[in-house]
Design an enzyme around this catalytic site. Structure first.
Site, PDB file in Angstrom:
ATOM      1  N   CYS A 110       1.164  -1.002   0.230  1.00 42.83           N
ATOM      2  CA  CYS A 110      -0.008  -0.474  -0.401  1.00 42.83           C
ATOM      3  C   CYS A 110       0.889   1.134   0.334  1.00 42.83           C
ATOM      4  O   CYS A 110       0.818   2.039  -0.686  1.00 42.83           O
ATOM      5  CB  CYS A 110      -1.010  -0.035   1.613  1.00 42.83           C
ATOM      6  SG  CYS A 110      -2.295   1.287   0.934  1.00 42.83           S
ATOM      7  N   CYS A 217       7.513   3.885   6.339  1.00 46.51           N
ATOM      8  CA  CYS A 217       6.971   3.579   4.937  1.00 46.51           C
ATOM      9  C   CYS A 217       7.149   3.616   3.924  1.00 46.51           C
ATOM     10  O   CYS A 217       7.146   2.718   2.925  1.00 46.51           O
ATOM     11  CB  CYS A 217       6.209   5.196   4.624  1.00 46.51           C
ATOM     12  SG  CYS A 217       6.708   6.667   3.887  1.00 46.51           S
TER      13      CYS A 217
END
Ligand code: SF4
Length: 236
Positions: A110, A217
């Site tokens: 994602c 991330c």
């Protein structure tokens, strides 16, 4: 980018580092900002140096509305004119996250399609990236250098040496508005599905991907896996 560049900015940090970088690489240096809990400090320094400097915001489609509202407020308050709002590729979303639940099944993927790929594209043509990471955030950030070279680009971290107290003091000294979520217990703020209230100056990112091993991330990782710093030839 050659490692001799380190000598030009040796010993500089904070605003003393940011200003010459924005001047020397005008139009070729991009600030990457999440408009999160501590972002106002770096953005204020940018606004004092060059209000038109490119500032990249990755709009993942999963941010808190409070972050989007705070972004608008800071842009207005600081007079920033170079903010670029970058969104994920429509084809990637359609193929891999059509129902918007990928974060719950594969957070790394994602982040890859909603952050890493769009950022790589947005950085085309830039030789320098500037971000507001700090060593006090711990984990992989604990040994952060003010300058490094990765994927052929100079990476600049003017606030690497700032503590939580330094951030608070700077915001107070310059009367900068706080992100609204910090007032209800969020110490670090990312996408809504992956951010919980909590964290402290001792463990600032505790609310990020809480309950999983994930702590970053991936936008700060290198593509080729090598980072050159002033003190080492190559760190993997
Ligand atoms: S932080 Fe969560 S919602 Fe945002 S891109 Fe990464 S996995 Fe997706």
């Amino acid at each position: 980018m050659d490692r001799s560049i380190f000598e030009s900015y040796a010993g500089l940090e904070g605003r003393q580092l940011l200003e010459p970088i924005l001047r020397d690489f005008a139009g070729r240096a991009a600030v990457v900002s999440s408009f999160g809990a501590e972002s106002a400090v770096l953005l204020h320094m940018v606004s004092e140096a060059d209000k038109a400097a490119p500032v990249i915001f990755l709009d993942t489609g999963k941010h808190f509305w409070e972050t989007l509202s705070y972004r608008a407020k800071l842009i207005d308050r600081l007079g920033l004119t170079g903010v670029r709002i970058i969104t994920p590729g429509a084809a990637d979303l359609a193929a891999q996250d059509a129902d918007g639940t990928l974060h719950g099944q594969n957070a790394d993927q994602c982040c890859h399609i909603r952050k890493t790929l769009p950022l790589q594209k947005a950085l085309d043509g830039f030789d320098v990236t500037i971000s507001g990471r700090k060593r006090y955030h711990g984990a992989a950030r604990a040994t952060l250098d003010f300058l490094s070279i990765a994927d052929g680009r100079l990476k600049v971290e003017p606030l690497a040496g700032f503590s939580a107290l330094d951030i608070t003091a700077y915001m107070k000294a310059h009367d900068l508005p706080a992100h609204p979520l910090t007032e209800i217990g969020y110490f670090s703020i990312g996408c809504e599905p992956c951010t919980k209230p909590g964290g402290s100056s001792a463990d600032p990112r505790a609310g990020r991907w809480a309950g999983s091993a994930k702590s970053e991330c991936g936008i700060h990782w290198t593509v080729n896996g090598k980072t050159v710093t002033p003190s080492s030839r190559a760190r993997h």
